[in-house]
Design an enzyme around this catalytic site. Structure first.
Site, PDB file in Angstrom:
ATOM      1  N   HIS A 103      55.241  48.191  41.244  1.00 46.78           N
ATOM      2  CA  HIS A 103      54.593  49.771  41.098  1.00 46.78           C
ATOM      3  C   HIS A 103      53.365  50.193  42.099  1.00 46.78           C
ATOM      4  O   HIS A 103      52.675  49.478  41.692  1.00 46.78           O
ATOM      5  CB  HIS A 103      55.723  51.052  40.335  1.00 46.78           C
ATOM      6  CG  HIS A 103      54.701  50.911  38.818  1.00 46.78           C
ATOM      7  ND1 HIS A 103      54.809  51.390  38.046  1.00 46.78           N
ATOM      8  CD2 HIS A 103      53.790  49.197  38.618  1.00 46.78           C
ATOM      9  CE1 HIS A 103      53.797  50.710  36.441  1.00 46.78           C
ATOM     10  NE2 HIS A 103      53.400  50.012  37.305  1.00 46.78           N
ATOM     11  N   GLU A 104      53.270  51.273  42.525  1.00 46.89           N
ATOM     12  CA  GLU A 104      52.073  51.777  43.170  1.00 46.89           C
ATOM     13  C   GLU A 104      51.597  50.233  44.406  1.00 46.89           C
ATOM     14  O   GLU A 104      50.433  50.594  44.713  1.00 46.89           O
ATOM     15  CB  GLU A 104      51.136  51.757  41.590  1.00 46.89           C
ATOM     16  CG  GLU A 104      50.990  52.646  40.937  1.00 46.89           C
ATOM     17  CD  GLU A 104      50.995  54.264  41.421  1.00 46.89           C
ATOM     18  OE1 GLU A 104      50.125  54.384  42.137  1.00 46.89           O
ATOM     19  OE2 GLU A 104      51.375  55.042  40.785  1.00 46.89           O
ATOM     20  N   GLY A 105      53.186  50.434  45.255  1.00 46.71           N
ATOM     21  CA  GLY A 105      52.488  49.481  46.053  1.00 46.71           C
ATOM     22  C   GLY A 105      52.892  48.254  45.727  1.00 46.71           C
ATOM     23  O   GLY A 105      52.110  47.254  44.743  1.00 46.71           O
TER      24      GLY A 105
END
Lengths: 600, 600
Positions: A450-452
């Site tokens: 998550h978040e990239g």
């Protein structure tokens, strides 16, 4: 607490914050003048206490008893809400915000240390608070005064909660491809229609309202990421006097059932599908934040903070797993060392076996190294916020930019590996749900995603951050690393030996990164970005360990002796991994590009 | 099957079995004379079919609905029993046993390939069959005729099931410390008392009876592992006519709740605690297998087979995860390659991104490399069983001994890592239970633990197997690796280049292992055994990939082109990892030994 915590080590935090990062010196700056070591310690104490007493106890239960979709809304485990109320009571939700905005003007570095306690105790419950803080911070930076008053204040008080609505089912890593639309209305508001995926905290009954920050495209805007705008879309509309108004058309469409991180509900949300018609019109009401088509830049304000936060969460999970496996290794007996020939001799503690110590040293080097890295980033944010000199601010911003993908990815990889080792030390017991470490491992597996993802961070580091302004980002990083080398060399002795080994790695990092930057074909240039990210991360953390080695000095206490030994471990066992990686990068390896998809 | 299976690749199996291992040639040997490629293919076909139709469908359900402890016994998911009955119907339980014992006299290598289908489809359900086969094979090797007749026959027919009862709560890795006692009775039977831990398949209602093979100590025997004996302890006694008799005093004490592998019930069993008194006497009735105090050697007969089996299971889980992530990467679109500047262009398939191909190549190299390794071990067992020359048998046995810890540990590490990459390719979807890969990752995490942890395998490889008879084990391994080098060198071209790189690694392996063997202090000698295991594993699998490169020849079909490319990947990205590891071993690094436990 008489017995040491199994969540984090306060002595380690004190060492990092005071001995290494010298955060006491922050209080000489105007922004932090109200603070002192006493106020820092007080907030750390209360966070450690609430984390231990209100967050840790239900960590297993909220994993076993997942959020449920009942009558169109999410029911959470009942211990989550009171824990979050206790957290809100500490003021931590607005810890770093200005006092004028209802915050504590606490340094980011202290906030990061406080957050680590909660994440180590129960990352799923803490996620609701993290999301709310990140949402509030974004609006503080980019929202209007009216938006701050209406949405941020109740969030900082813990009455409203926040989410981030970026992804869609067809657009995860690739935000350019989002299709959620925002149609302008004459009154300056917008009507939002679309479906958002992977929305953590997307629905629940924790407070009075949920403030969704939604990326959407205003028709007629430019294609791709340049046409993305940012909107506040509340679950309930709010009247001018702050009282809760009509239900907005944001509807829970489903829950995602995850391997870990289960206490954090993760949702699919429909916007403007017609379940509600606020004001008698179709579409969910949205309020534009800042200018049209600047949504991605604003979101990246939050995202960079969130990325370091993901790294910090990975560290916290790694850290508590380390402490639990250490505790187990000290108390569990099994077998005898190879030099013991007497089968009738009493069995040894696990910690007396070399391979167990290797797994403990590895974990220690990952989790303490990772903690130091994320705290260093926190300190950079504080320095950046209080810098008066433009050139210095520029240098700090550049350095923080370069370190962000590393602070996100390195702990996500290695502190997950630490959890793997924590299971291994526990043997069969570690594989059971009677112990904690299997949950940490499952929870931590989210962090490389998550978040990239790693792949996204890698392209960010190699293709953007280090390449920015003709390599200024790389030079900013290099100069910090070389400063560490120089200091250590002046110290002489063992420090100088470590300095020499780090210098060699830094030289190779700079040489290879420069060579790769010079490759004209972008596909070739970025083909091995993930390898570059891993190698760079290890060099940076070697520097972090050299810094800790220096900060430990020659003192004979166990904490400082442990720091020196973990540095030796990292330089001996870990740093050498980078050379084959740099060799691969230096030859601009095209194996992946030359693989025909039909060959799989 | 019109669409390719997502469990295993039959074309790959055919390539490995026929093109590389030339198992067709086995049918010229007397033991396998009844067989032909047709019979091999037929059994592979039926196993693939039953695995796909009876095992795979309930894999998720038996994970979600775990075995339950109800009224003193274990209730399994209802789809498990019919799947196992279908498997028993194929004759696979006694596949490798003599025809006179009710077996099929199938080569081990074919049995291994068949097993991989079931393990890929549903390792938890297959475990009941694996345990039964292992139990039966042990009794075939060491049991009396009477024991074979009474216990083995019904197991091969699928009416009885088998377990292995080694561990106790205080004794997992260290079997020297077991405390279960076996008291002799005048009639030649024994009475067993004690508690066994981690007993897979320890209770259930799958068949008529459960045959526990139990390690226990006869009072008055030598201390440590030299005093361990092996007993058959059935759940129900069996009368001379084969009819089920009295309940024996083996009682289910509890279930272990695991992170994965959940369909396989894992139990705590009490022996002789007094819940039943067969024949009116206390203690569970046990029948000695072989001579007293030889239990560990007998169990290791089974254990070596089981260790390769663990590696094979890890491969199967890695393989199916690879195929599922490959399928996802071909069909899911996301983003565009770095060279694409047009945000309005259609998104690319995941597989068109270099980093996704890196993760696919890595998985391919781990799972196809691992499959080749375990099949090679299966072929060695067949060669050993049919060797007529004593010297050749000795060489084969030595080689199999050396390869066993590698075949157990290497796939357990790297095919677990493959599952990690399979999740990563799926992004957020891979972290949810709506997809399969998170379960494979959880299931596979057991494999580095059971049947001897990595640490135990490492000591076995460095301290025993390679050191045996003044390094004869190491020389046996070296000679096989060098034979591969020589063949490749004669081939010339790219093969010769790979040969040179492998030769360098083999040289370093032999040099460093010899140096470590020469260290007189056993604690220092074995301090970095785990590093040695990892490095040796990578060198062996590099050889496996060179072998596959050679077997692929220059043919232009996709399968063979893929084999050559995966070999290039392994030599380029993976093999170089070993050099820093060998350097660490060569300096006899003492960091772990010199770490004071107080420093953690």
């Amino acid at each position: 607490m008489a017995t040491p915590s199994l969540l984090l080590s306060r002595p380690d935090l004190d060492f990092l914050l005071y001995d290494w990062l010298d955060i006491g010196s922050l209080t000489t700056r105007a922004r932090f003048a109200e603070h002192s070591r006493e106020t820092f310690d007080a907030v750390l104490d209360v966070c450690a206490e609430i984390a231990g007493e209100r967050f840790a106890p239900h960590n297993k239960r909220s994993d076993a008893e997942e959020p449920r979709f009942v009558d169109g809304r999410v029911e959470l485990h009942p211990e989550i809400a009171p824990a979050l109320q206790a957290l809100a009571g500490t003021g931590l939700l607005g810890a770093t915000a200005d006092e004028s905005a209802g915050g504590m003007a606490l340094p980011h570095v202290v906030h990061a240390a406080c957050s680590a306690w909660f994440a180590a105790a129960n990352i799923s419950t803490f996620a609701y608070a993290m999301l709310t803080t990140a949402n509030a911070n974004l609006l503080l930076a980019h929202g209007s005064e009216e938006q701050v008053r209406r949405w941020v204040q109740p969030m900082l008080e813990g009455r409203y909660h926040g989410t981030m609505c970026l992804s869609e089912t067809q657009a995860g890593s690739s935000l350019a491809d989002i299709t959620t639309r925002a149609e302008p209305r004459d009154d300056g508001t917008f009507r939002i229609t679309g479906t958002k995926m992977w929305i953590s905290g997307g629905d629940h009954g924790l407070g009075e309202n949920i403030v969704h920050l939604v990326l959407a495209k205003i028709p007629g805007g430019p294609p791709g990421v340049k046409g993305i705008s940012l909107f506040v879309v509340p679950k309930y509309l709010v009247d001018d006097d702050g009282s809760r108004g009509e239900r907005n058309d944001v509807v829970l469409a489903g829950l995602n059932h995850k391997m870990g991180y289960r206490g954090t509900t993760n949702t699919v949300l429909n916007f403007g599908e017609g379940a509600h018609t606020p004001g008698g019109e179709p579409g969910a009401v949205g309020y534009l934040v800042g200018a049209p088509h600047t949504g991605l830049a604003q979101m990246f304000h939050m995202m960079n903070e969130a990325r370091v936060g993901v790294g910090a969460g990975a560290v916290a999970l790694g850290y508590t797993g380390y402490l639990k496996s250490l505790d187990y290794a000290r108390t569990r007996t099994q077998g005898r060392p190879p030099s013991s020939k007497d089968p009738a001799a009493a069995p040894s503690a696990l910690i007396d076996h070399a391979d167990i110590r290797r797994m403990l040293l590895a974990q220690k080097s990952y989790v303490e190294g990772g903690l130091a890295l994320v705290l260093y980033c926190g300190r950079l944010v504080d320095d950046l916020r209080t810098a008066t000199d433009g050139e210095e601010r520029d240098r700090l911003a550049l350095l923080l930019d370069v370190l962000t993908p590393i602070a996100k990815s390195w702990p996500s990889q290695w502190c997950l590996h630490a959890n793997d080792l924590a299971i291994q030390i526990h043997g069969g017991y570690g594989y059971t749900r009677e112990y904690d470490v299997e949950q940490h491992y499952r929870d931590n597996r989210l962090n490389p995603i998550h978040e990239g993802t790693h792949g996204i961070q890698a392209i960010d580091l190699l293709g953007r951050k280090t390449a920015l302004r003709d390599g200024a980002g790389l030079r900013a990083l290099e100069s910090v690393l070389r400063r560490g080398v120089d200091t250590a060399r002046r110290r002489g002795g063992e420090a100088a030996d470590l300095a020499e080994r780090l210098e060699q790695a830094v030289g190779r990092l700079v040489e290879v990164t420069t060579l790769v930057h010079a490759e004209p074909d972008p596909d070739v240039r970025l083909a091995n970005a993930s390898v570059h990210l891993e190698a760079t991360g290890h060099v940076v953390v070697a520097w972090i360990w050299l810094e800790q080695f220096l900060a430990a000095g020659d003192a004979g206490d166990a904490l400082r002796a442990g720091k020196r030994q973990a540095a030796r471990y990292f330089f001996g066992y870990e740093l050498p991994r980078v050379y084959p990686q740099f060799d691969l990068l230096a030859r601009l390896d095209r194996t992946t590009l030359e693989t025909d998809p039909a060959w799989f």
